[in-house]
Design an enzyme around this catalytic site. Structure first.
Site, PDB file in Angstrom:
ATOM      1  N   ASN A   1     -19.926  -3.462 -20.055  1.00 40.79           N
ATOM      2  CA  ASN A   1     -18.994  -3.176 -21.133  1.00 40.79           C
ATOM      3  C   ASN A   1     -17.736  -2.483 -20.618  1.00 40.79           C
ATOM      4  O   ASN A   1     -16.615  -2.789 -21.039  1.00 40.79           O
ATOM      5  CB  ASN A   1     -19.675  -2.317 -22.197  1.00 40.79           C
ATOM      6  CG  ASN A   1     -18.806  -2.152 -23.436  1.00 40.79           C
ATOM      7  OD1 ASN A   1     -18.339  -3.128 -24.012  1.00 40.79           O
ATOM      8  ND2 ASN A   1     -18.597  -0.905 -23.844  1.00 40.79           N
ATOM      9  N   THR A   2     -17.911  -1.556 -19.687  1.00 40.77           N
ATOM     10  CA  THR A   2     -16.765  -0.819 -19.141  1.00 40.77           C
ATOM     11  C   THR A   2     -15.862  -1.744 -18.330  1.00 40.77           C
ATOM     12  O   THR A   2     -14.629  -1.680 -18.441  1.00 40.77           O
ATOM     13  CB  THR A   2     -17.250   0.343 -18.264  1.00 40.77           C
ATOM     14  OG1 THR A   2     -17.985   1.267 -19.081  1.00 40.77           O
ATOM     15  CG2 THR A   2     -16.090   1.076 -17.615  1.00 40.77           C
TER      16      THR A   2
ATOM     17  N   LYS B   1     -11.076  -3.600  -7.713  1.00 42.39           N
ATOM     18  CA  LYS B   1     -12.497  -3.647  -7.351  1.00 42.39           C
ATOM     19  C   LYS B   1     -13.386  -2.964  -8.394  1.00 42.39           C
ATOM     20  O   LYS B   1     -14.167  -2.054  -8.092  1.00 42.39           O
ATOM     21  CB  LYS B   1     -12.727  -3.008  -5.973  1.00 42.39           C
ATOM     22  CG  LYS B   1     -11.978  -3.702  -4.842  1.00 42.39           C
ATOM     23  CD  LYS B   1     -12.293  -3.027  -3.503  1.00 42.39           C
ATOM     24  CE  LYS B   1     -11.612  -3.727  -2.346  1.00 42.39           C
ATOM     25  NZ  LYS B   1     -10.137  -3.512  -2.343  1.00 42.39           N
TER      26      LYS B   1
ATOM     27  N   THR C   1     -14.342  -5.362   4.583  1.00 42.46           N
ATOM     28  CA  THR C   1     -14.072  -5.669   5.985  1.00 42.46           C
ATOM     29  C   THR C   1     -14.045  -4.416   6.861  1.00 42.46           C
ATOM     30  O   THR C   1     -13.969  -4.517   8.082  1.00 42.46           O
ATOM     31  CB  THR C   1     -12.740  -6.417   6.138  1.00 42.46           C
ATOM     32  OG1 THR C   1     -11.706  -5.685   5.490  1.00 42.46           O
ATOM     33  CG2 THR C   1     -12.847  -7.811   5.535  1.00 42.46           C
TER      34      THR C   1
ATOM     35  N   HIS D   1     -16.315  -1.836 -10.654  1.00 43.15           N
ATOM     36  CA  HIS D   1     -17.764  -1.776 -10.443  1.00 43.15           C
ATOM     37  C   HIS D   1     -18.319  -0.726 -11.381  1.00 43.15           C
ATOM     38  O   HIS D   1     -18.257   0.473 -11.115  1.00 43.15           O
ATOM     39  CB  HIS D   1     -18.077  -1.406  -8.989  1.00 43.15           C
ATOM     40  CG  HIS D   1     -19.530  -1.502  -8.641  1.00 43.15           C
ATOM     41  ND1 HIS D   1     -20.001  -1.306  -7.358  1.00 43.15           N
ATOM     42  CD2 HIS D   1     -20.627  -1.773  -9.389  1.00 43.15           C
ATOM     43  CE1 HIS D   1     -21.319  -1.449  -7.328  1.00 43.15           C
ATOM     44  NE2 HIS D   1     -21.715  -1.724  -8.565  1.00 43.15           N
ATOM     45  N   ASP D   2     -18.861  -1.182 -12.517  1.00 47.59           N
ATOM     46  CA  ASP D   2     -19.374  -0.259 -13.528  1.00 47.59           C
ATOM     47  C   ASP D   2     -20.299  -1.055 -14.447  1.00 47.59           C
ATOM     48  O   ASP D   2     -20.598  -2.215 -14.187  1.00 47.59           O
ATOM     49  CB  ASP D   2     -18.204   0.363 -14.307  1.00 47.59           C
ATOM     50  CG  ASP D   2     -18.494   1.792 -14.761  1.00 47.59           C
ATOM     51  OD1 ASP D   2     -19.571   2.010 -15.365  1.00 47.59           O
ATOM     52  OD2 ASP D   2     -17.658   2.674 -14.509  1.00 47.59           O
TER      53      ASP D   2
ATOM     54  N   ASP E   1       0.831  -1.209   0.000  1.00 47.67           N
ATOM     55  CA  ASP E   1       0.000   0.000   0.000  1.00 47.67           C
ATOM     56  C   ASP E   1       0.862   1.254   0.000  1.00 47.67           C
ATOM     57  O   ASP E   1       1.062   1.907   1.034  1.00 47.67           O
ATOM     58  CB  ASP E   1      -0.944  -0.016   1.211  1.00 47.67           C
ATOM     59  CG  ASP E   1      -1.937  -1.164   1.151  1.00 47.67           C
ATOM     60  OD1 ASP E   1      -2.417  -1.465   0.044  1.00 47.67           O
ATOM     61  OD2 ASP E   1      -2.232  -1.759   2.202  1.00 47.67           O
TER      62      ASP E   1
ATOM     63  N   LYS F   1      -0.113  -7.739  -3.336  1.00 42.32           N
ATOM     64  CA  LYS F   1      -1.356  -7.091  -3.750  1.00 42.32           C
ATOM     65  C   LYS F   1      -1.075  -5.628  -4.055  1.00 42.32           C
ATOM     66  O   LYS F   1      -0.491  -4.912  -3.245  1.00 42.32           O
ATOM     67  CB  LYS F   1      -2.420  -7.162  -2.653  1.00 42.32           C
ATOM     68  CG  LYS F   1      -3.750  -6.487  -3.053  1.00 42.32           C
ATOM     69  CD  LYS F   1      -4.781  -6.599  -1.952  1.00 42.32           C
ATOM     70  CE  LYS F   1      -4.636  -5.552  -0.880  1.00 42.32           C
ATOM     71  NZ  LYS F   1      -5.020  -4.183  -1.366  1.00 42.32           N
TER      72      LYS F   1
ATOM     73  N   GLY G   1      -1.147  -6.533   5.252  1.00 40.20           N
ATOM     74  CA  GLY G   1      -0.481  -5.297   4.857  1.00 40.20           C
ATOM     75  C   GLY G   1       0.464  -4.762   5.908  1.00 40.20           C
ATOM     76  O   GLY G   1       1.608  -5.194   6.040  1.00 40.20           O
ATOM     77  N   ARG G   2      -0.038  -3.808   6.701  1.00 39.17           N
ATOM     78  CA  ARG G   2       0.820  -3.083   7.634  1.00 39.17           C
ATOM     79  C   ARG G   2       1.582  -3.937   8.639  1.00 39.17           C
ATOM     80  O   ARG G   2       2.712  -3.585   8.992  1.00 39.17           O
ATOM     81  CB  ARG G   2      -0.018  -2.016   8.356  1.00 39.17           C
ATOM     82  CG  ARG G   2      -0.171  -0.763   7.506  1.00 39.17           C
ATOM     83  CD  ARG G   2      -1.247   0.157   8.001  1.00 39.17           C
ATOM     84  NE  ARG G   2      -2.573  -0.332   7.626  1.00 39.17           N
ATOM     85  CZ  ARG G   2      -3.667   0.410   7.665  1.00 39.17           C
ATOM     86  NH1 ARG G   2      -3.603   1.654   8.103  1.00 39.17           N
ATOM     87  NH2 ARG G   2      -4.828  -0.086   7.289  1.00 39.17           N
TER      88      ARG G   2
ATOM     89  N   ASP H   1      -5.840  -5.507  -7.180  1.00 44.13           N
ATOM     90  CA  ASP H   1      -7.076  -5.318  -6.422  1.00 44.13           C
ATOM     91  C   ASP H   1      -7.679  -3.936  -6.713  1.00 44.13           C
ATOM     92  O   ASP H   1      -7.524  -3.004  -5.931  1.00 44.13           O
ATOM     93  CB  ASP H   1      -6.779  -5.478  -4.929  1.00 44.13           C
ATOM     94  CG  ASP H   1      -8.017  -5.386  -4.063  1.00 44.13           C
ATOM     95  OD1 ASP H   1      -9.117  -5.662  -4.570  1.00 44.13           O
ATOM     96  OD2 ASP H   1      -7.875  -5.039  -2.873  1.00 44.13           O
TER      97      ASP H   1
END
Length: 252
Positions: A85-86, A79, A141, A81-82, A28, A50, A231-232, A77
């Site tokens: 077609n996009t 995500k 989450t 959401h559209d 990140d 990731k 991650g952290r 990652d």
């Protein structure tokens, strides 16, 4: 089609090219050099990395290519959401990027999810490589019951996750992202051929940070997680390699 994890022995993971080590380190950062330095340290102790919106927005596909020399699997990652077609075009645009797994929001609906899978197959045809796994995001989450109610979802968190996972599987997605607390129910309902990608993983003694539904790596793997996104606790550790080794040792 990608293989499912074998739960015998040491839970040997055979999904895509990620073998044995289920740890995916969340890189990140927006800084390519920082990402390179982290991967250089951790590469031999994790299964994949990731890269999310933070990194990709700052660096684009060229940034991912700059990490390719590490030859470590990349979980992209973003995500998506559209409209269908996009989303399909967005997935096709990743052709040639070294990614083994990508995310879409299951709330995008059946047509969008099916378009995503079809596009992943076209990516494979273009590149000649295995198609990227398409993983559905269920309930983030960072959200709890109060958050769902606030956005108009009347069902409890578990029911919402199960509904979205059922939609994902019916649309041929390879698995879902879920919190550690949905692993058991999802594994029981959808079997071992369905990948469970689990963030909200915190080793003993770690801060919860911005996630509300968390669990230790060993607990999550025991319940049936396929991949553990961390991650952290790794990237901000005083000694990232020591932290990674400790997590791996805790798993077996």
């Amino acid at each position: 089609m990608p293989c499912a994890p074998s739960w015998a022995g040491k839970r040997y993971i055979r999904l895509a090219k990620l073998t044995y080590n289920p740890i995916i380190c969340a890189i990140d950062t927006t800084d390519v050099e920082e990402a390179n330095a982290l991967i250089e340290k951790l590469g031999g102790h994790i299964g994949a990395i990731k890269l999310g919106l933070e990194f990709f927005t700052a660096n684009g596909a060229s940034g991912v290519h700059k990490l390719a020399h590490h030859q470590i699997p990349v979980f992209l990652d973003l995500k998506f959401h559209d409209i269908p077609n996009t989303v399909a075009k967005a997935i096709k645009a990743t052709a040639g990027i070294n990614t083994f797994m990508m995310t879409v929001h299951t709330a995008g609906g059946r047509a969008m999810l099916q378009a995503a899978i079809d596009a992943s197959m076209e990516v494979a045809a273009v590149t000649g490589k295995e198609r990227p796994l398409i993983i559905g995001v269920t309930v983030l989450t960072s959200l709890d019951q109060a958050d769902l109610t606030m956005v108009g979802v009347k069902d409890n968190v578990n029911d919402q996750v199960m509904r979205l996972a059922d939609l994902a599987q019916s649309c041929r997605l390879d698995g879902v992202v879920c919190s550690p607390y949905e692993i058991g129910a999802l594994r029981k309902q959808f079997g071992n051929d369905f990948a469970l990608v689990v963030p909200g993983i915190r080793p003993e003694g770690s801060d919860a940070d911005d996630q509300k539904r968390i669990m230790t790596p060993a607990e999550a793997l025991k319940k049936g997680a396929s991949y553990l996104v961390i991650g952290r606790p790794l990237t901000q550790a005083k000694d990232p390699v020591k932290a990674a080794k400790a997590i791996v040792e805790s798993l077996y």
